[in-house]
Design an enzyme around this catalytic site. Structure first.
Site, mmCIF file in Angstrom:
data_model
loop_
_atom_site.group_PDB
_atom_site.id
_atom_site.type_symbol
_atom_site.label_atom_id
_atom_site.label_comp_id
_atom_site.label_asym_id
_atom_site.label_seq_id
_atom_site.Cartn_x
_atom_site.Cartn_y
_atom_site.Cartn_z
ATOM 1 N N ASP A 14 0.860 -1.186 0.000
ATOM 2 C CA ASP A 14 0.000 0.000 0.000
ATOM 3 C C ASP A 14 0.895 1.234 0.000
ATOM 4 O O ASP A 14 1.659 1.450 0.941
ATOM 5 C CB ASP A 14 -0.903 -0.024 1.237
ATOM 6 C CG ASP A 14 -2.022 0.993 1.160
ATOM 7 O OD1 ASP A 14 -2.171 1.639 0.111
ATOM 8 O OD2 ASP A 14 -2.743 1.154 2.169
ATOM 9 N N ASP A 108 -2.788 2.566 -6.154
ATOM 10 C CA ASP A 108 -1.796 2.648 -5.083
ATOM 11 C C ASP A 108 -1.709 1.416 -4.180
ATOM 12 O O ASP A 108 -1.003 1.447 -3.171
ATOM 13 C CB ASP A 108 -2.064 3.880 -4.217
ATOM 14 C CG ASP A 108 -3.421 3.842 -3.541
ATOM 15 O OD1 ASP A 108 -4.269 3.049 -3.977
ATOM 16 O OD2 ASP A 108 -3.628 4.615 -2.589
ATOM 17 N N GLU A 109 -2.384 0.328 -4.524
ATOM 18 C CA GLU A 109 -2.252 -0.866 -3.694
ATOM 19 C C GLU A 109 -2.485 -2.131 -4.513
ATOM 20 O O GLU A 109 -3.183 -2.112 -5.518
ATOM 21 C CB GLU A 109 -3.200 -0.824 -2.494
ATOM 22 C CG GLU A 109 -4.668 -0.759 -2.850
ATOM 23 C CD GLU A 109 -5.565 -0.797 -1.621
ATOM 24 O OE1 GLU A 109 -5.282 -1.577 -0.685
ATOM 25 O OE2 GLU A 109 -6.565 -0.057 -1.608
#
Length: 369
Positions: A14, A108-109
């Protein structure tokens, strides 16, 4: 107590305050300052906040006006999603150096299954550390990671030592970790559900574990079975490298509330154009058009229509959205409109097959992480 769990080594990576961190990296004058991506203007909404801004209580999905009130020194930055997407692709290239089993959740993850990995490294903990070091060295951003036996626990763990940290929950630690976990930390338990659990005396994983399956299904519906299993470390969802897109949407929040359907038609045309553009870029089409309406009192309404054929043309999407708009009288002035297309031609028919037995290992066994 012994519980059988799938033999998997899962990493959840993350990125730390991704959008805001990219802006601070690209504009050194913003480093160390409280910034919010998006949110500018009377009706703006914060897409992301830097850690400096979060100290004041600023967070994503918050109204820009409230964010500015909480943090008078807050700097608003216009989002640049093309830039974020480009950096996200660079990060994924790093992931693919270790495994092809990468399941992105957003820009983003992502989940990584490194049970069998390209480096031949038996330690998922060391792989996560190496990935984070490479992201920092090659791109200039920090990331956090959670490492454990399944996706659920890995995701929860990735939030433990943020920013720029990681946490490993070894197989023999799983049950104790979940029992001590605050119920608000359980992925899938939102604010409303947490409040409901509090009212029923459920504050930790241990409290949740003491409730029977029947009790949880009675009070929490279908989610009850999910809660019953995850608190026992049972979450057999595999890392899926190619997630099938189920819908595609675009929406707009207006600077002034709109009180007449006539004023909304121009807005709908722009939204339909954006949806059509995204559909054609992805080379997909859909049958179900859904109109999303958020009123000035923040109540939300959706209206849907399923066509007998697949569409991705702007004019057809717009005509269908217009029909839905005029379907019934608006109950209030409108602050947001959105159009989504679902029932896409990327979805394949599912057939029922007998589930394959899971290869399992007792949590009491040693399993290098």
């Amino acid at each position: 107590m012994s519980v059988d769990l799938p033999i998997r080594k899962i990493i959840h990576v993350d990125m730390d305050a991704f959008y805001a961190s990219v802006e601070q990296m690209d504009s050194p004058q913003l480093k160390g300052k409280p910034i919010a991506v998006g949110g500018g203007g009377k009706r703006g909404v914060v897409s992301a906040a830097s850690y400096e801004a979060r100290k004041f209580g600023v967070k994503s999905a918050m109204a820009g006006a409230l964010a500015a009130k909480l943090c008078p020194e807050l700097i608003f930055v216009r989002p640049n999603f093309e830039r974020y997407s480009a950096i996200s692709k660079q990060i994924r290239h790093i992931f693919y150096d270790y495994t092809n089993l990468v399941e992105p959740l957003s820009l983003d993850e992502a989940y990584l299954d490194v049970t069998q990995n390209k480096k031949g490294n038996p330690s998922a903990t060391l792989i996560a550390q190496e990935i984070r070091e490479r992201i920092l060295k090659e791109i200039g951003l920090t990331a956090s990671a959670g490492i454990s036996i399944n996706k659920f626990i890995a995701k929860v763990a990735s939030d433990y030592n943020k920013p720029n940290g990681q946490k490993t929950v070894n197989p023999e630690e799983v049950l104790e970790f979940l029992e001590q976990l605050d119920i608000r930390k359980f992925y899938g338990v939102g604010k409303v559900t947490a409040e409901k659990m509090y009212q029923k005396g459920i504050f930790t994983g241990l409290d949740l574990k003491q409730k029977s399956l029947d009790y949880l299904e009675t009070h929490f519906g279908k989610s009850g079975r999910y809660y019953y299993h995850v608190v026992r470390g049972i979450h057999n969802s595999e890392v899926k490298p190619h997630r099938t897109r189920k819908s595609l949407a675009a929406e707009r929040t207006f600077s002034e509330n709109l009180s007449s359907e006539v004023f909304m038609l121009e807005k709908l045309e722009h939204i339909a154009q954006e949806v059509s553009k995204r559909l054609n870029k992805s080379n997909v089409a859909g049958k179900t058009v859904t109109l999303k309406i958020k009123y000035s009192d923040f109540t939300l309404q959706t209206r849907s229509k399923t066509l007998p054929y697949f569409i991705n043309d702007k004019d057809v999407i717009l005509d269908t959205a217009k029909d839905l708009l005029y379907q019934e009288t608006l109950s209030n002035s409108v602050r947001l409109l959105g159009i989504s297309l679902s029932n896409l031609n990327t979805e394949t028919k599912k057939t029922t097959v007998a589930p394959k037995p899971n290869k399992t290992v007792s949590v009491q066994l040693k399993f290098e992480f």
